[in-house]
Design a protein around this motif. Structure first.
Motif, short mmCIF file in Angstrom:
data_model
loop_
_atom_site.label_atom_id
_atom_site.label_comp_id
_atom_site.label_asym_id
_atom_site.label_seq_id
_atom_site.Cartn_x
_atom_site.Cartn_y
_atom_site.Cartn_z
N MET A 59 -1.39 6.75 -1.40
CA MET A 59 -2.46 6.34 -0.92
C MET A 59 -2.98 8.04 -1.06
O MET A 59 -4.22 8.79 -0.82
N LYS A 60 -2.35 9.06 -0.07
CA LYS A 60 -2.16 10.26 0.57
C LYS A 60 -2.55 10.71 -0.39
O LYS A 60 -3.47 12.04 -0.32
N GLU A 61 -1.72 10.75 -1.13
CA GLU A 61 -1.42 11.90 -2.83
C GLU A 61 -2.55 11.51 -3.79
O GLU A 61 -2.98 13.14 -4.09
N THR A 62 -3.48 10.13 -3.30
CA THR A 62 -3.90 10.99 -4.26
C THR A 62 -5.71 11.46 -3.44
O THR A 62 -6.81 11.24 -3.91
N GLY A 63 -5.33 12.12 -2.43
CA GLY A 63 -6.35 12.82 -1.60
C GLY A 63 -7.11 11.93 -0.70
O GLY A 63 -7.82 12.75 -0.02
N LEU A 64 -6.71 10.42 0.09
CA LEU A 64 -7.16 10.16 0.45
C LEU A 64 -7.14 10.55 2.44
O LEU A 64 -5.81 11.72 2.15
N THR A 65 -7.96 10.71 3.15
CA THR A 65 -7.75 11.08 4.63
C THR A 65 -6.80 9.94 5.59
O THR A 65 -6.79 8.81 5.06
N TRP A 66 -6.13 10.12 6.81
CA TRP A 66 -5.51 9.05 7.14
C TRP A 66 -6.39 9.06 7.50
O TRP A 66 -6.32 7.53 8.10
N LYS A 67 -7.32 8.89 8.20
CA LYS A 67 -8.72 8.07 8.59
C LYS A 67 -9.17 7.16 7.78
O LYS A 67 -9.37 5.66 7.83
N GLU A 68 -9.41 7.07 6.15
CA GLU A 68 -9.74 6.50 5.53
C GLU A 68 -7.99 5.31 4.60
O GLU A 68 -8.69 3.89 4.67
N ILE A 69 -7.55 6.20 5.04
CA ILE A 69 -6.28 5.21 4.44
C ILE A 69 -6.21 3.70 6.21
O ILE A 69 -5.88 2.95 5.44
#
Length: 109
Positions: A59-69
């Motif tokens: 999920m992080k590799e797709t560009g999401l921020t830690w907050k979004e995750i």
């Protein structure tokens, strides 16, 4: 708990499987079955944690921020989402917090 319509199908089935132990009428058979499940649980828990860690990293590799995750994982903090991605477990966090507490107490002496 198995009746929660918000739960993913896989979670519902897992909960139903656990609840099925209660349906075993023979006490000995139930105790043996539960014991076997508990004996195997640590291996399954490791598998689940590893799978979650891999998926959070993806999920992080797709560009999401830690907050979004964190929000997607049920509203956990950004810091906790990042900890999951690096493999930090709740037990490790509690152990680290306890070590800090002990150090603080020693410093006060």
């Amino acid at each position: 708990m198995a009746d929660d319509p918000q739960q993913p199908e896989e979670v519902r089935r897992l909960v139903e499987a656990i609840e099925a132990f209660e349906g075993i009428e023979d006490d000995e058979a139930c105790a043996v079955a539960v014991s076997k499940a508990l004996e195997d649980w640590p291996d399954h828990q490791v598998q689940l944690r590893t799978l979650r860690q891999q998926r959070v990293q993806a999920m992080k590799e797709t560009g999401l921020t830690w907050k979004e995750i964190g929000l997607k994982l049920g509203g956990i903090s950004a810091a906790r989402a990042q900890q999951i991605a690096t493999g930090v477990s709740g037990a490790q966090r509690r152990k680290a917090a306890e070590a800090k507490r002990v150090e603080a107490l020693k410093a006060e002496e």
